[in-house]
Scaffold this motif. Structure first.
Motif, PDB file in Angstrom:
ATOM      1  N   GLU A   1       0.508  -1.357  -0.291  1.00  0.00           N
ATOM      2  CA  GLU A   1       0.228   0.681  -0.155  1.00  0.00           C
ATOM      3  C   GLU A   1       0.764   1.339  -0.159  1.00  0.00           C
ATOM      4  N   ALA A   2       1.541   1.611   0.470  1.00  0.00           N
ATOM      5  CA  ALA A   2       2.997   2.420   1.105  1.00  0.00           C
ATOM      6  C   ALA A   2       3.122   2.582  -0.071  1.00  0.00           C
ATOM      7  N   PRO A   3       4.271   2.011  -1.313  1.00  0.00           N
ATOM      8  CA  PRO A   3       4.704   2.018  -2.412  1.00  0.00           C
ATOM      9  C   PRO A   3       4.277   2.371  -3.156  1.00  0.00           C
ATOM     10  N   ALA A   4       2.941   1.840  -3.354  1.00  0.00           N
ATOM     11  CA  ALA A   4       2.019   2.542  -4.270  1.00  0.00           C
ATOM     12  C   ALA A   4       1.459   3.309  -4.663  1.00  0.00           C
TER      13      ALA A   4
ATOM     14  N   PRO B   1      10.305  21.157   4.059  1.00  0.00           N
ATOM     15  CA  PRO B   1      10.059  20.322   5.382  1.00  0.00           C
ATOM     16  C   PRO B   1       8.148  20.975   4.411  1.00  0.00           C
ATOM     17  N   THR B   2       7.774  21.980   3.928  1.00  0.00           N
ATOM     18  CA  THR B   2       6.750  22.383   2.869  1.00  0.00           C
ATOM     19  C   THR B   2       6.142  21.018   2.440  1.00  0.00           C
ATOM     20  N   LEU B   3       6.925  20.549   1.795  1.00  0.00           N
ATOM     21  CA  LEU B   3       6.837  19.695   0.427  1.00  0.00           C
ATOM     22  C   LEU B   3       6.665  18.741   1.645  1.00  0.00           C
ATOM     23  N   VAL B   4       6.980  17.907   2.252  1.00  0.00           N
ATOM     24  CA  VAL B   4       6.828  16.891   3.623  1.00  0.00           C
ATOM     25  C   VAL B   4       5.445  17.017   3.435  1.00  0.00           C
TER      26      VAL B   4
ATOM     27  N   ASP C   1      -1.341  13.974   1.484  1.00  0.00           N
ATOM     28  CA  ASP C   1      -1.514  13.565   0.147  1.00  0.00           C
ATOM     29  C   ASP C   1      -1.621  11.972   0.453  1.00  0.00           C
ATOM     30  N   LEU C   2      -0.474  11.649   1.541  1.00  0.00           N
ATOM     31  CA  LEU C   2      -0.104  10.120   1.194  1.00  0.00           C
ATOM     32  C   LEU C   2      -1.069   9.332   2.622  1.00  0.00           C
TER      33      LEU C   2
ATOM     34  N   HIS D   1      -0.772  10.567   6.983  1.00  0.00           N
ATOM     35  CA  HIS D   1       0.050  10.944   8.352  1.00  0.00           C
ATOM     36  C   HIS D   1       1.830  10.012   8.319  1.00  0.00           C
ATOM     37  N   GLY D   2       2.886  10.707   8.346  1.00  0.00           N
ATOM     38  CA  GLY D   2       3.542   9.509   8.630  1.00  0.00           C
ATOM     39  C   GLY D   2       4.604   9.208   7.243  1.00  0.00           C
ATOM     40  N   ARG D   3       3.732   9.208   6.345  1.00  0.00           N
ATOM     41  CA  ARG D   3       3.885   8.280   5.621  1.00  0.00           C
ATOM     42  C   ARG D   3       5.879   8.667   4.888  1.00  0.00           C
ATOM     43  N   VAL D   4       6.234  10.261   4.877  1.00  0.00           N
ATOM     44  CA  VAL D   4       7.091  10.609   4.882  1.00  0.00           C
ATOM     45  C   VAL D   4       7.807  11.552   5.812  1.00  0.00           C
ATOM     46  N   LYS D   5       9.138  10.967   6.430  1.00  0.00           N
ATOM     47  CA  LYS D   5       9.656  11.680   7.275  1.00  0.00           C
ATOM     48  C   LYS D   5      10.547  13.219   7.043  1.00  0.00           C
TER      49      LYS D   5
END
Length: 178
Positions: free
Chosen positions: A78-81, A132-135, A141-142, A144-148
């Protein structure tokens, strides 16, 4: 009122044939409703949908979207997709200007880090400031916490050649990259 006009107006009432047609139509609709209910009950007993045999099993046909969702869930993709979808929509998420100069390369699921390559050191510096804005935008979009963290990499320098015209220990034009 005049003598020529009738005192009451007669409304046309359905005749015997019309009454029969109305009754037949109502009976057909009721039968159709009972048939649909019976069909729904039958499918509910069977578990719904088409079957490959007498009992439900993994070989039963299913919709393509359902099959893909099942595969993603079973394999834990799910996360990689989801991140792959972000890479496909990169220009919509970060904007056209940034997307022209910065490209996502890969995603490390264990560390939740997105690696982005920029075509110049100036854009790499700019993206580091925007990270930080992009994260926050990516996590919105993804989930919470998918991209740290976003690790920004500068452009890959030219191939470093060694030869008679190179000073020992120098890295050549690659000194300014990264």
């Amino acid at each position: 009122m005049t003598a020529d006009e009738p005192a009451t107006k007669k409304t046309a009432e359905p005749s015997g044939v019309d009454l029969a047609r109305v009754a037949l139509r109502a009976a057909r609709e009721q039968a159709r409703a009972r048939g649909e209910v019976a069909q729904q009950k039958k499918q509910a007993r069977r578990g719904g949908g088409l079957r490959s045999g007498a009992r439900a099993d993994g070989r039963d046909p299913m919709a393509l979207g359902a099959a893909i969702n099942r595969l993603l869930t079973e394999r834990g993709w799910e996360a990689p997709a989801a991140v792959g979808g972000v890479m496909g929509r990169w220009s919509q998420i970060v904007g056209e200007d940034v997307a022209k100069h910065c490209v996502p390369e890969r995603y490390d699921e264990d560390e939740r880090v997105l690696f982005v390559r920029c075509d110049s050191t100036a854009w790499a510096t700019n993206l580091r400031l925007l990270a930080p804005t992009l994260v926050a935008r990516l996590n919105e979009d993804l989930g919470h916490g998918r991209v740290k963290l976003i690790k920004v990499q500068g452009p890959g320098g030219p191939a470093r050649r060694y030869g008679p015209l190179r000073a020992p220990g120098s890295t050549g034009p690659g000194d300014t990259y990264g």
